[in-house]
Design a protein around this motif. Structure first.
Motif, PDB file in Angstrom:
ATOM      1  N   VAL A  74     -24.229  10.610   9.322  1.00 58.62           N
ATOM      2  CA  VAL A  74     -23.000  11.418   9.318  1.00 58.62           C
ATOM      3  C   VAL A  74     -23.334  12.886   9.099  1.00 58.62           C
ATOM      4  O   VAL A  74     -22.792  13.774   9.778  1.00 58.62           O
ATOM      5  CB  VAL A  74     -22.021  10.896   8.243  1.00 58.62           C
ATOM      6  CG1 VAL A  74     -20.865  11.864   8.043  1.00 58.62           C
ATOM      7  CG2 VAL A  74     -21.491   9.520   8.624  1.00 58.62           C
ATOM      8  N   ASN A  75     -24.235  13.154   8.165  1.00 64.12           N
ATOM      9  CA  ASN A  75     -24.626  14.541   7.894  1.00 64.12           C
ATOM     10  C   ASN A  75     -25.324  15.177   9.084  1.00 64.12           C
ATOM     11  O   ASN A  75     -25.129  16.364   9.381  1.00 64.12           O
ATOM     12  CB  ASN A  75     -25.539  14.595   6.670  1.00 64.12           C
ATOM     13  CG  ASN A  75     -24.805  14.294   5.379  1.00 64.12           C
ATOM     14  OD1 ASN A  75     -23.592  14.475   5.276  1.00 64.12           O
ATOM     15  ND2 ASN A  75     -25.531  13.800   4.386  1.00 64.12           N
ATOM     16  N   ASP A  76     -26.137  14.401   9.788  1.00 59.03           N
ATOM     17  CA  ASP A  76     -26.911  14.931  10.917  1.00 59.03           C
ATOM     18  C   ASP A  76     -26.089  15.063  12.197  1.00 59.03           C
ATOM     19  O   ASP A  76     -26.433  15.860  13.069  1.00 59.03           O
ATOM     20  CB  ASP A  76     -28.117  14.027  11.206  1.00 59.03           C
ATOM     21  CG  ASP A  76     -29.161  14.067  10.109  1.00 59.03           C
ATOM     22  OD1 ASP A  76     -29.107  14.995   9.267  1.00 59.03           O
ATOM     23  OD2 ASP A  76     -30.028  13.171  10.085  1.00 59.03           O
ATOM     24  N   ASN A  77     -25.017  14.269  12.310  1.00 57.38           N
ATOM     25  CA  ASN A  77     -24.293  14.201  13.579  1.00 57.38           C
ATOM     26  C   ASN A  77     -22.828  14.607  13.463  1.00 57.38           C
ATOM     27  O   ASN A  77     -22.067  14.453  14.417  1.00 57.38           O
ATOM     28  CB  ASN A  77     -24.370  12.775  14.148  1.00 57.38           C
ATOM     29  CG  ASN A  77     -25.781  12.389  14.529  1.00 57.38           C
ATOM     30  OD1 ASN A  77     -26.233  12.654  15.634  1.00 57.38           O
ATOM     31  ND2 ASN A  77     -26.493  11.754  13.603  1.00 57.38           N
ATOM     32  N   GLY A  78     -22.418  15.107  12.314  1.00 57.20           N
ATOM     33  CA  GLY A  78     -21.027  15.525  12.141  1.00 57.20           C
ATOM     34  C   GLY A  78     -20.731  16.834  12.844  1.00 57.20           C
ATOM     35  O   GLY A  78     -21.627  17.456  13.415  1.00 57.20           O
ATOM     36  N   PRO A  79     -19.455  17.228  12.858  1.00 58.46           N
ATOM     37  CA  PRO A  79     -18.370  16.514  12.177  1.00 58.46           C
ATOM     38  C   PRO A  79     -17.926  15.274  12.958  1.00 58.46           C
ATOM     39  O   PRO A  79     -17.964  15.247  14.183  1.00 58.46           O
ATOM     40  CB  PRO A  79     -17.249  17.554  12.119  1.00 58.46           C
ATOM     41  CG  PRO A  79     -17.503  18.431  13.321  1.00 58.46           C
ATOM     42  CD  PRO A  79     -18.987  18.485  13.479  1.00 58.46           C
ATOM     43  N   LEU A  80     -17.502  14.266  12.205  1.00 52.71           N
ATOM     44  CA  LEU A  80     -16.946  13.038  12.762  1.00 52.71           C
ATOM     45  C   LEU A  80     -15.545  12.856  12.192  1.00 52.71           C
ATOM     46  O   LEU A  80     -15.332  13.059  10.996  1.00 52.71           O
ATOM     47  CB  LEU A  80     -17.827  11.849  12.417  1.00 52.71           C
ATOM     48  CG  LEU A  80     -19.220  11.849  13.069  1.00 52.71           C
ATOM     49  CD1 LEU A  80     -20.160  10.915  12.329  1.00 52.71           C
ATOM     50  CD2 LEU A  80     -19.110  11.439  14.541  1.00 52.71           C
ATOM     51  N   HIS A  81     -14.624  12.475  13.051  1.00 54.18           N
ATOM     52  CA  HIS A  81     -13.230  12.371  12.619  1.00 54.18           C
ATOM     53  C   HIS A  81     -12.842  10.961  12.190  1.00 54.18           C
ATOM     54  O   HIS A  81     -11.945  10.788  11.362  1.00 54.18           O
ATOM     55  CB  HIS A  81     -12.296  12.840  13.743  1.00 54.18           C
ATOM     56  CG  HIS A  81     -12.553  14.244  14.181  1.00 54.18           C
ATOM     57  ND1 HIS A  81     -13.425  14.553  15.203  1.00 54.18           N
ATOM     58  CD2 HIS A  81     -12.082  15.423  13.708  1.00 54.18           C
ATOM     59  CE1 HIS A  81     -13.475  15.861  15.363  1.00 54.18           C
ATOM     60  NE2 HIS A  81     -12.672  16.414  14.461  1.00 54.18           N
ATOM     61  N   GLY A  82     -13.484   9.962  12.790  1.00 59.37           N
ATOM     62  CA  GLY A  82     -13.110   8.586  12.492  1.00 59.37           C
ATOM     63  C   GLY A  82     -14.311   7.673  12.504  1.00 59.37           C
ATOM     64  O   GLY A  82     -15.411   8.048  12.920  1.00 59.37           O
ATOM     65  N   VAL A  83     -14.090   6.433  12.024  1.00 62.57           N
ATOM     66  CA  VAL A  83     -15.123   5.408  12.072  1.00 62.57           C
ATOM     67  C   VAL A  83     -14.491   4.098  12.521  1.00 62.57           C
ATOM     68  O   VAL A  83     -13.417   3.725  12.054  1.00 62.57           O
ATOM     69  CB  VAL A  83     -15.834   5.255  10.706  1.00 62.57           C
ATOM     70  CG1 VAL A  83     -14.862   4.903   9.584  1.00 62.57           C
ATOM     71  CG2 VAL A  83     -16.964   4.238  10.783  1.00 62.57           C
ATOM     72  N   PHE A  84     -15.140   3.452  13.496  1.00 54.42           N
ATOM     73  CA  PHE A  84     -14.775   2.109  13.935  1.00 54.42           C
ATOM     74  C   PHE A  84     -15.898   1.186  13.459  1.00 54.42           C
ATOM     75  O   PHE A  84     -17.081   1.528  13.549  1.00 54.42           O
ATOM     76  CB  PHE A  84     -14.701   1.999  15.458  1.00 54.42           C
ATOM     77  CG  PHE A  84     -13.453   2.545  16.085  1.00 54.42           C
ATOM     78  CD1 PHE A  84     -12.706   3.551  15.491  1.00 54.42           C
ATOM     79  CD2 PHE A  84     -13.030   2.054  17.304  1.00 54.42           C
ATOM     80  CE1 PHE A  84     -11.572   4.059  16.087  1.00 54.42           C
ATOM     81  CE2 PHE A  84     -11.893   2.554  17.920  1.00 54.42           C
ATOM     82  CZ  PHE A  84     -11.152   3.555  17.321  1.00 54.42           C
ATOM     83  N   GLY A  85     -15.562  -0.004  12.993  1.00 54.90           N
ATOM     84  CA  GLY A  85     -16.580  -0.963  12.614  1.00 54.90           C
ATOM     85  C   GLY A  85     -16.170  -2.356  13.007  1.00 54.90           C
ATOM     86  O   GLY A  85     -14.989  -2.714  12.907  1.00 54.90           O
ATOM     87  N   PHE A  86     -17.139  -3.141  13.459  1.00 54.54           N
ATOM     88  CA  PHE A  86     -16.882  -4.545  13.773  1.00 54.54           C
ATOM     89  C   PHE A  86     -17.688  -5.427  12.829  1.00 54.54           C
ATOM     90  O   PHE A  86     -18.901  -5.257  12.686  1.00 54.54           O
ATOM     91  CB  PHE A  86     -17.261  -4.866  15.221  1.00 54.54           C
ATOM     92  CG  PHE A  86     -17.197  -6.345  15.534  1.00 54.54           C
ATOM     93  CD1 PHE A  86     -15.979  -6.997  15.571  1.00 54.54           C
ATOM     94  CD2 PHE A  86     -18.350  -7.081  15.736  1.00 54.54           C
ATOM     95  CE1 PHE A  86     -15.907  -8.367  15.803  1.00 54.54           C
ATOM     96  CE2 PHE A  86     -18.300  -8.443  15.988  1.00 54.54           C
ATOM     97  CZ  PHE A  86     -17.068  -9.092  16.025  1.00 54.54           C
ATOM     98  N   SER A  87     -17.028  -6.354  12.133  1.00 53.37           N
ATOM     99  CA  SER A  87     -17.652  -7.349  11.275  1.00 53.37           C
ATOM    100  C   SER A  87     -18.510  -6.677  10.197  1.00 53.37           C
ATOM    101  O   SER A  87     -17.972  -6.001   9.323  1.00 53.37           O
ATOM    102  CB  SER A  87     -18.459  -8.333  12.128  1.00 53.37           C
ATOM    103  OG  SER A  87     -18.804  -9.490  11.402  1.00 53.37           O
TER     104      SER A  87
END
Length: 297
Positions: free
Chosen positions: A80-93
């Motif tokens: 997250v620190n290296d590739n931000g900014p990120l607005h949301g997170v999706f996760g499966f299982s």
């Protein structure tokens, strides 16, 4: 454009979760950009992964001890620190589990600080975990210091003789890992109390034992045909979220991401709501003193 981190399940990969989410990401369109992260641990093919995927396959963690969860969350934090900014997170299982675990841990580590995501979408989440030794420490100490048959024969036992906090924790720990063991997604011994060592007991989070709640909008997506023990875990993860900011959608399938167009369109509306609500709340948090603020219903 909203940038979203997508996290896969056990024995899966960024390539596979990208395919799983494709009907939804197509419908969401160019307003959302997805960034995919492979787990750090290479492992065998996960349950229900189609044979035409040749691998490699990954998990975000080898196991679920506090140290292993901390290592996994540190990996997500670094990404997250290296590739931000990120607005949301999706996760499966497992990816949904790690997303919820990350958000709760972030709030604990950095109280009063904005979360790195404005919203989260959790598909068929398994249980969330804490990496903190202080989490349920007194409950686990009480369990280890007693000679109840329920603990000696864990997980195949009745827990009614235990005090309520200990019973809730032991029952939920047993439910989580019995189904994982049966599915082959976790193959290590699951009598966690045998060694009488707090360090090896996973801190599986139950909303009735945890006061903290995820404070951003969340969308929870579950299949009506999923195993009852899997659905129970998803419901309890939903319970770890602020209920005024949580939305739930049940689709007719099993442990998977829905592909039916009507389900997808419903989810697009829910995701758009979560994205807008999350952005508004972040703007409200950042507003200087004296700035007119939007009222939320």
């Amino acid at each position: 454009m909203k940038r979203v981190l997508a996290l896969h399940g056990v024995g899966s990969s960024a390539e596979i979760v990208k395919d799983q989410l494709a009907p939804l990401t197509r419908e969401l369109g160019p307003r959302y950009e997805f960034v995919y992260l492979d787990g750090a641990v290479e492992r065998e093919r996960g349950p229900e992964i189609a044979p035409y995927y040749l691998g490699p396959f990954y998990s975000y963690t080898r196991g679920y001890t506090m140290a292993e969860i901390r290592e996994a969350l540190n990996g997500i934090d670094q990404f997250v620190n290296d590739n931000g900014p990120l607005h949301g997170v999706f996760g499966f299982s497992q990816g949904a589990s790690l997303a919820a675990s990350y958000l709760l841990d972030y709030q604990t580590r950095k109280p009063g600080t904005q979360l790195p995501f404005e919203f989260a979408v959790l598909f068929s989440s398994i249980s969330a975990f804490s990496p903190s030794k202080t989490c349920y420490e007194s409950i686990i100490e009480d369990l280890l210091n007693q000679d109840f048959p329920a603990i000696e024969s864990f997980p195949e036992a009745e827990f009614n003789e235990l005090a309520e906090p200990e019973r809730i924790f032991a029952e939920y720990l047993a439910l989580t890992f019995t189904v994982a063991n049966n599915m082959g997604s976790f193959t290590e011994p699951i009598n966690f109390f045998q060694q009488r060592n707090q360090e090896v007991i996973p801190r599986v989070l139950h909303h009735s034992l945890t006061q903290d709640r995820i404070k951003i909008p969340t969308v929870h997506v579950n299949g009506k045909g999923d195993l009852s023990a899997m659905s129970a875990q998803s419901r309890l993860v939903c319970g770890l979220c602020d209920q005024s900011l949580a939305r739930v959608h049940h689709h007719p399938g099993g442990h998977g991401v829905p592909t039916n167009l009507s389900d997808v369109k419903t989810l697009v509306k829910m995701i758009d709501w979560a994205s807008i609500e999350g952005a508004d709340r972040r703007a409200l948090h950042q507003a200087p003193m004296g700035t007119p603020q939007r009222q939320f219903s």
